[in-house]
Scaffold this motif. Structure first.
Motif, PDB file in Angstrom:
ATOM      1  N   PRO A  23     -89.925 -46.722  31.235  1.00  0.00           N
ATOM      2  CA  PRO A  23     -90.295 -47.846  32.112  1.00  0.00           C
ATOM      3  C   PRO A  23     -89.831 -49.171  31.527  1.00  0.00           C
ATOM      4  O   PRO A  23     -89.674 -49.289  30.317  1.00  0.00           O
ATOM      5  N   PRO A  24     -89.609 -50.185  32.383  1.00  0.00           N
ATOM      6  CA  PRO A  24     -89.310 -51.527  31.871  1.00  0.00           C
ATOM      7  C   PRO A  24     -90.401 -51.978  30.904  1.00  0.00           C
ATOM      8  O   PRO A  24     -91.579 -51.666  31.115  1.00  0.00           O
ATOM      9  N   LEU A  25     -90.011 -52.691  29.887  1.00  0.00           N
ATOM     10  CA  LEU A  25     -90.945 -53.103  28.832  1.00  0.00           C
ATOM     11  C   LEU A  25     -92.109 -53.941  29.353  1.00  0.00           C
ATOM     12  O   LEU A  25     -93.175 -53.949  28.761  1.00  0.00           O
ATOM     13  N   THR A  26     -91.876 -54.663  30.439  1.00  0.00           N
ATOM     14  CA  THR A  26     -92.921 -55.555  30.961  1.00  0.00           C
ATOM     15  C   THR A  26     -93.882 -54.843  31.910  1.00  0.00           C
ATOM     16  O   THR A  26     -94.904 -55.401  32.292  1.00  0.00           O
ATOM     17  N   GLU A  27     -93.545 -53.620  32.299  1.00  0.00           N
ATOM     18  CA  GLU A  27     -94.331 -52.923  33.320  1.00  0.00           C
ATOM     19  C   GLU A  27     -95.689 -52.479  32.783  1.00  0.00           C
ATOM     20  O   GLU A  27     -96.740 -52.731  33.377  1.00  0.00           O
ATOM     21  N   ARG A  28     -95.672 -51.793  31.652  1.00  0.00           N
ATOM     22  CA  ARG A  28     -96.894 -51.284  31.019  1.00  0.00           C
ATOM     23  C   ARG A  28     -96.541 -50.860  29.601  1.00  0.00           C
ATOM     24  O   ARG A  28     -95.360 -50.639  29.298  1.00  0.00           O
ATOM     25  N   PRO A  29     -97.544 -50.736  28.723  1.00  0.00           N
ATOM     26  CA  PRO A  29     -97.234 -50.262  27.367  1.00  0.00           C
ATOM     27  C   PRO A  29     -96.622 -48.867  27.426  1.00  0.00           C
ATOM     28  O   PRO A  29     -97.061 -48.026  28.200  1.00  0.00           O
ATOM     29  N   MET A  30     -95.591 -48.630  26.636  1.00  0.00           N
ATOM     30  CA  MET A  30     -94.970 -47.308  26.582  1.00  0.00           C
ATOM     31  C   MET A  30     -95.940 -46.290  25.986  1.00  0.00           C
ATOM     32  O   MET A  30     -96.721 -46.609  25.096  1.00  0.00           O
ATOM     33  N   THR A  31     -95.835 -45.049  26.446  1.00  0.00           N
ATOM     34  CA  THR A  31     -96.589 -43.973  25.818  1.00  0.00           C
ATOM     35  C   THR A  31     -95.875 -43.566  24.522  1.00  0.00           C
ATOM     36  O   THR A  31     -94.710 -43.944  24.307  1.00  0.00           O
ATOM     37  N   ALA A  32     -96.565 -42.771  23.707  1.00  0.00           N
ATOM     38  CA  ALA A  32     -95.956 -42.315  22.448  1.00  0.00           C
ATOM     39  C   ALA A  32     -94.682 -41.516  22.727  1.00  0.00           C
ATOM     40  O   ALA A  32     -93.680 -41.674  22.032  1.00  0.00           O
ATOM     41  N   GLY A  33     -94.716 -40.680  23.755  1.00  0.00           N
ATOM     42  CA  GLY A  33     -93.558 -39.848  24.081  1.00  0.00           C
ATOM     43  C   GLY A  33     -92.362 -40.656  24.544  1.00  0.00           C
ATOM     44  O   GLY A  33     -91.229 -40.406  24.132  1.00  0.00           O
ATOM     45  N   GLU A  34     -92.611 -41.626  25.397  1.00  0.00           N
ATOM     46  CA  GLU A  34     -91.537 -42.498  25.886  1.00  0.00           C
ATOM     47  C   GLU A  34     -90.916 -43.293  24.736  1.00  0.00           C
ATOM     48  O   GLU A  34     -89.695 -43.414  24.638  1.00  0.00           O
ATOM     49  N   ALA A  35     -91.798 -43.834  23.889  1.00  0.00           N
ATOM     50  CA  ALA A  35     -91.312 -44.653  22.765  1.00  0.00           C
ATOM     51  C   ALA A  35     -90.467 -43.809  21.812  1.00  0.00           C
ATOM     52  O   ALA A  35     -89.490 -44.292  21.245  1.00  0.00           O
ATOM     53  N   GLU A  36     -90.835 -42.545  21.662  1.00  0.00           N
ATOM     54  CA  GLU A  36     -90.094 -41.635  20.787  1.00  0.00           C
ATOM     55  C   GLU A  36     -88.648 -41.485  21.281  1.00  0.00           C
ATOM     56  O   GLU A  36     -87.694 -41.577  20.505  1.00  0.00           O
ATOM     57  N   ILE A 117     -84.518 -51.051  30.663  1.00  0.00           N
ATOM     58  CA  ILE A 117     -85.703 -51.364  29.845  1.00  0.00           C
ATOM     59  C   ILE A 117     -85.692 -52.839  29.450  1.00  0.00           C
ATOM     60  O   ILE A 117     -86.687 -53.540  29.569  1.00  0.00           O
ATOM     61  N   LEU A 118     -84.537 -53.318  29.018  1.00  0.00           N
ATOM     62  CA  LEU A 118     -84.437 -54.681  28.490  1.00  0.00           C
ATOM     63  C   LEU A 118     -84.246 -55.717  29.580  1.00  0.00           C
ATOM     64  O   LEU A 118     -84.837 -56.792  29.534  1.00  0.00           O
ATOM     65  N   ALA A 119     -83.422 -55.401  30.567  1.00  0.00           N
ATOM     66  CA  ALA A 119     -83.093 -56.383  31.605  1.00  0.00           C
ATOM     67  C   ALA A 119     -84.325 -56.754  32.409  1.00  0.00           C
ATOM     68  O   ALA A 119     -84.550 -57.923  32.715  1.00  0.00           O
ATOM     69  N   SER A 120     -85.146 -55.780  32.725  1.00  0.00           N
ATOM     70  CA  SER A 120     -86.362 -56.054  33.480  1.00  0.00           C
ATOM     71  C   SER A 120     -87.292 -56.944  32.686  1.00  0.00           C
ATOM     72  O   SER A 120     -87.910 -57.845  33.221  1.00  0.00           O
ATOM     73  N   ALA A 121     -87.362 -56.662  31.402  1.00  0.00           N
ATOM     74  CA  ALA A 121     -88.248 -57.445  30.540  1.00  0.00           C
ATOM     75  C   ALA A 121     -87.813 -58.903  30.514  1.00  0.00           C
ATOM     76  O   ALA A 121     -88.638 -59.799  30.656  1.00  0.00           O
ATOM     77  N   SER A 122     -86.514 -59.143  30.371  1.00  0.00           N
ATOM     78  CA  SER A 122     -86.055 -60.523  30.262  1.00  0.00           C
ATOM     79  C   SER A 122     -86.154 -61.252  31.600  1.00  0.00           C
ATOM     80  O   SER A 122     -86.420 -62.437  31.651  1.00  0.00           O
ATOM     81  N   ALA A 123     -85.968 -60.526  32.702  1.00  0.00           N
ATOM     82  CA  ALA A 123     -86.049 -61.145  34.023  1.00  0.00           C
ATOM     83  C   ALA A 123     -87.478 -61.589  34.322  1.00  0.00           C
ATOM     84  O   ALA A 123     -87.708 -62.613  34.952  1.00  0.00           O
ATOM     85  N   ALA A 124     -88.449 -60.808  33.832  1.00  0.00           N
ATOM     86  CA  ALA A 124     -89.849 -61.109  34.130  1.00  0.00           C
ATOM     87  C   ALA A 124     -90.434 -62.127  33.165  1.00  0.00           C
ATOM     88  O   ALA A 124     -91.478 -62.709  33.430  1.00  0.00           O
ATOM     89  N   ALA A 125     -89.767 -62.330  32.029  1.00  0.00           N
ATOM     90  CA  ALA A 125     -90.334 -63.223  31.005  1.00  0.00           C
ATOM     91  C   ALA A 125     -90.142 -64.693  31.385  1.00  0.00           C
ATOM     92  O   ALA A 125     -89.379 -64.998  32.284  1.00  0.00           O
TER      93      ALA A 125
ATOM     94  N   VAL B  49     -93.273 -46.731  16.895  1.00  0.00           N
ATOM     95  CA  VAL B  49     -94.499 -47.549  16.854  1.00  0.00           C
ATOM     96  C   VAL B  49     -94.165 -48.999  17.189  1.00  0.00           C
ATOM     97  O   VAL B  49     -94.860 -49.658  17.969  1.00  0.00           O
ATOM     98  N   ARG B  50     -93.060 -49.491  16.613  1.00  0.00           N
ATOM     99  CA  ARG B  50     -92.662 -50.878  16.858  1.00  0.00           C
ATOM    100  C   ARG B  50     -92.320 -51.087  18.339  1.00  0.00           C
ATOM    101  O   ARG B  50     -92.667 -52.106  18.932  1.00  0.00           O
ATOM    102  N   LEU B  51     -91.678 -50.097  18.917  1.00  0.00           N
ATOM    103  CA  LEU B  51     -91.306 -50.196  20.332  1.00  0.00           C
ATOM    104  C   LEU B  51     -92.552 -50.200  21.220  1.00  0.00           C
ATOM    105  O   LEU B  51     -92.629 -50.943  22.203  1.00  0.00           O
ATOM    106  N   ARG B  52     -93.547 -49.385  20.865  1.00  0.00           N
ATOM    107  CA  ARG B  52     -94.800 -49.370  21.648  1.00  0.00           C
ATOM    108  C   ARG B  52     -95.508 -50.713  21.543  1.00  0.00           C
ATOM    109  O   ARG B  52     -96.038 -51.231  22.535  1.00  0.00           O
ATOM    110  N   LEU B  53     -95.545 -51.269  20.347  1.00  0.00           N
ATOM    111  CA  LEU B  53     -96.185 -52.574  20.160  1.00  0.00           C
ATOM    112  C   LEU B  53     -95.432 -53.647  20.940  1.00  0.00           C
ATOM    113  O   LEU B  53     -96.038 -54.511  21.576  1.00  0.00           O
ATOM    114  N   PHE B  54     -94.125 -53.565  20.893  1.00  0.00           N
ATOM    115  CA  PHE B  54     -93.314 -54.551  21.603  1.00  0.00           C
ATOM    116  C   PHE B  54     -93.567 -54.466  23.109  1.00  0.00           C
ATOM    117  O   PHE B  54     -93.726 -55.487  23.787  1.00  0.00           O
ATOM    118  N   SER B  55     -93.626 -53.261  23.653  1.00  0.00           N
ATOM    119  CA  SER B  55     -93.879 -53.120  25.091  1.00  0.00           C
ATOM    120  C   SER B  55     -95.311 -53.527  25.419  1.00  0.00           C
ATOM    121  O   SER B  55     -95.583 -54.025  26.512  1.00  0.00           O
TER     122      SER B  55
END
Lengths: 125, 125
Positions: A23-36, A117-125, B49-55
């Motif tokens: 998911p885009p970084l700004t949407e919601r915190p990533m889960t452990a699996g997604e972040a992995e 992931i990154l573009a959405s975050a920067s557009a929403a920031a 972990v860093r990516l989860r914190l960042f999101s």
């Protein structure tokens, strides 16, 4: 890692070699699996030599290159091969042997996922 | 690193804390100096972990968060602080102390630069 194995997301990534993540970084915190999954892709680009080689492949005529085409980054050919292998393992490059050489090509779906992931975050920031 | 010091790009990044870097991956091979800057940003996101914190920061209400807001990723608060510091050093987060807490905010220009590098590549592929 045992709890990560249960996630369908990871299984898909392992099966296909590319990750339909995340998911885009700004949407919601990533889960452990997604972040992995996502961290593995970012980490692959987190080395200067690897990044130069990756951009050399991505910008090469026809969108593909062999080791013979991209040996001008100041490291030995075995080192080049090592980094290309790492990029392939991370799902960022695909490869195909033709004759003497192995040709590498950028995997567009993985790059698109990272960009999203990154573009959405920067557009929403 | 001595040859890298001479590049204006690096000096700008060091002065401002954010990096106006780099060309799209498909445009041309990155120079050593560009790859040094960009790899530092990607590496910062190359840890799960860093990516989860960042999101968690990026998706938090108002686009900012303190350590007190994002302590649910299963690591200790000192570890959270350590990773937030690393993200700040890489130019991906900015911070501001208000009262008891330090508040972290995503640095949009750096994320936009990273997104541009990847998005152009995938669009052209």
């Amino acid at each position: 890692m045992s709890n990560v194995k249960a996630l369908p997301l990871i299984e898909t990534a392992e099966q296909s070699g590319v990750a339909p993540c995340c998911p885009p970084l700004t949407e919601r915190p990533m889960t452990a699996g997604e972040a992995e999954v996502a961290a593995r892709m970012f980490k692959a680009l987190g080395d200067p030599v690897r990044l130069r080689l990756f951009s050399a492949v991505a910008s090469h005529e026809g969108g593909e290159a062999c080791v013979c085409d991209i040996s001008d980054v100041g490291v030995s050919q075995p080192t080049v091969s090592h980094h290309l292998k790492k990029l392939k393992e991370a799902g960022l490059l695909t490869s195909e042997r033709r004759g003497t050489w192995v040709y590498y090509r950028v995997e567009p779906s993985v790059l698109a996922a990272m960009g999203r992931i990154l573009a959405s975050a920067s557009a929403a920031a």
